[in-house]
Scaffold this motif. Sequence first.
Motif, mmCIF file in Angstrom:
data_model
loop_
_atom_site.group_PDB
_atom_site.id
_atom_site.type_symbol
_atom_site.label_atom_id
_atom_site.label_comp_id
_atom_site.label_asym_id
_atom_site.label_seq_id
_atom_site.Cartn_x
_atom_site.Cartn_y
_atom_site.Cartn_z
ATOM 1 N N LEU A 178 0.837 -1.204 0.000
ATOM 2 C CA LEU A 178 0.000 0.000 0.000
ATOM 3 C C LEU A 178 0.879 1.264 0.000
ATOM 4 O O LEU A 178 0.632 2.203 -0.765
ATOM 5 C CB LEU A 178 -0.926 -0.017 1.226
ATOM 6 C CG LEU A 178 -1.866 1.169 1.375
ATOM 7 C CD1 LEU A 178 -2.820 1.283 0.185
ATOM 8 C CD2 LEU A 178 -2.684 1.063 2.674
ATOM 9 N N SER A 179 1.916 1.264 0.842
ATOM 10 C CA SER A 179 2.793 2.450 0.919
ATOM 11 C C SER A 179 3.414 2.740 -0.440
ATOM 12 O O SER A 179 3.510 3.895 -0.859
ATOM 13 C CB SER A 179 3.919 2.239 1.934
ATOM 14 O OG SER A 179 3.372 2.013 3.185
ATOM 15 N N LYS A 180 3.824 1.673 -1.130
ATOM 16 C CA LYS A 180 4.462 1.848 -2.441
ATOM 17 C C LYS A 180 3.464 2.459 -3.436
ATOM 18 O O LYS A 180 3.788 3.403 -4.158
ATOM 19 C CB LYS A 180 4.941 0.478 -2.935
ATOM 20 C CG LYS A 180 6.079 0.570 -3.896
ATOM 21 C CD LYS A 180 6.704 -0.792 -4.079
ATOM 22 C CE LYS A 180 7.348 -0.850 -5.451
ATOM 23 N NZ LYS A 180 7.690 -2.215 -5.815
ATOM 24 N N GLN A 181 2.255 1.913 -3.441
ATOM 25 C CA GLN A 181 1.245 2.423 -4.386
ATOM 26 C C GLN A 181 0.890 3.876 -4.059
ATOM 27 O O GLN A 181 0.758 4.719 -4.949
ATOM 28 C CB GLN A 181 -0.033 1.592 -4.297
ATOM 29 C CG GLN A 181 0.095 0.211 -4.894
ATOM 30 C CD GLN A 181 -1.291 -0.297 -5.358
ATOM 31 O OE1 GLN A 181 -2.105 0.470 -5.863
ATOM 32 N NE2 GLN A 181 -1.532 -1.572 -5.200
ATOM 33 N N LEU A 182 0.723 4.173 -2.739
ATOM 34 C CA LEU A 182 0.336 5.538 -2.360
ATOM 35 C C LEU A 182 1.476 6.521 -2.602
ATOM 36 O O LEU A 182 1.244 7.678 -2.980
ATOM 37 C CB LEU A 182 -0.113 5.583 -0.893
ATOM 38 C CG LEU A 182 -1.439 4.877 -0.577
ATOM 39 C CD1 LEU A 182 -1.725 4.919 0.928
ATOM 40 C CD2 LEU A 182 -2.603 5.517 -1.334
ATOM 41 N N ALA A 183 2.722 6.054 -2.394
ATOM 42 C CA ALA A 183 3.869 6.942 -2.587
ATOM 43 C C ALA A 183 3.917 7.442 -4.034
ATOM 44 O O ALA A 183 4.224 8.605 -4.299
ATOM 45 C CB ALA A 183 5.158 6.231 -2.211
ATOM 46 N N LYS A 184 3.571 6.561 -4.970
ATOM 47 C CA LYS A 184 3.571 6.957 -6.393
ATOM 48 C C LYS A 184 2.578 8.086 -6.638
ATOM 49 O O LYS A 184 2.692 8.843 -7.587
ATOM 50 C CB LYS A 184 3.183 5.756 -7.267
ATOM 51 C CG LYS A 184 4.308 4.781 -7.440
ATOM 52 C CD LYS A 184 3.960 3.776 -8.530
ATOM 53 C CE LYS A 184 4.917 2.608 -8.479
ATOM 54 N NZ LYS A 184 4.294 1.339 -8.811
ATOM 55 N N LEU A 185 1.556 8.152 -5.773
ATOM 56 C CA LEU A 185 0.528 9.196 -5.933
ATOM 57 C C LEU A 185 0.795 10.381 -5.003
ATOM 58 O O LEU A 185 -0.029 11.296 -4.898
ATOM 59 C CB LEU A 185 -0.856 8.613 -5.610
ATOM 60 C CG LEU A 185 -1.288 7.377 -6.414
ATOM 61 C CD1 LEU A 185 -2.529 6.746 -5.805
ATOM 62 C CD2 LEU A 185 -1.562 7.774 -7.864
ATOM 63 N N GLY A 186 1.919 10.318 -4.277
ATOM 64 C CA GLY A 186 2.243 11.391 -3.317
ATOM 65 C C GLY A 186 1.333 11.358 -2.096
ATOM 66 O O GLY A 186 1.079 12.368 -1.462
#
Length: 271
Positions: free
Chosen positions: A151-159
């Motif tokens: 989840l962190s990886k996916q959200l990080a891509k979206l800032g």
Amino acid sequence: MSKRFHYSVRMRAAKSSVHVSGAEGIYEKDDIIGVVKEYTERALYHDRGRADEIRLAIEELKEKPRKITSLPLRTLNTKNPEAVKKAAFRVLSSIGITERAIEEAFNSLNMGLTMRGAMLMDIEGVRLEPDLLRGVRVTRMGITGNADAVLSKQLAKLGLSNDTVKEALVLASKVHKYPMVLAELCISDDPNYTTGYIASRSYGYIRLPHIKKRGVPYGGRAFFITGGEVKELIKYLQITPVLIDKIRPCEGTLTLKEILERKPHRKPGSR
Ligand code: PML
């Protein structure tokens, strides 16, 4: 192999008796000390001020947590509270919630009082929770370490990799596993956090930027529910432990049209 015990860790912090921060998760024994430190730091260094009262509860779970998948996440391209309200009406009414109930939910969440828990409302806007001042608090939910990393990886891509988004998604994913819940409307009570969301099984978790003006210190949650035993629903929300172990896709910003077009078609008779 030794049995793995799970613990619910919950934190609530206040300053001069006003809520400033809260957090919770489900953890294994070896993680508890680190989590207590993290939650305590969060309460002491919150941008709403240093908490002068921090309550921590650590409880061994007697029941094995139920494993679930998160709701998919996307953001609507709203620019002001009026646009959010309009979009919310479109999305929620397409799920069968009456305009009266939607209006009632917005009015109650904007009344200036933040309840500790969520309102339960039927699709006509009639309140169903037994304590109308406290509402129903959703507790005993968490995310596994692996799912958290994904989840962190996916959200990080979206800032977006922050605790507020993650914890709201975990909570909404637990709530919407229960078939009686049709949808949720949430406005943060943090005066500096102006993004809210609507969640439902039909559309997933839709983030709503600019749901309120900066500086507004209240908010809350409304769950729109349909036929069934309210007592059993409350038991599930408050007591049944749920752990997210799989993550559905997190997307960027979409228009209302794009979101409405993505509503899955349900088979007749399916819930
Ligand atoms: C809360 O304060 O618990 C509500 C958080 C809403 C988060 C909305 C988002 O940014 O996804």
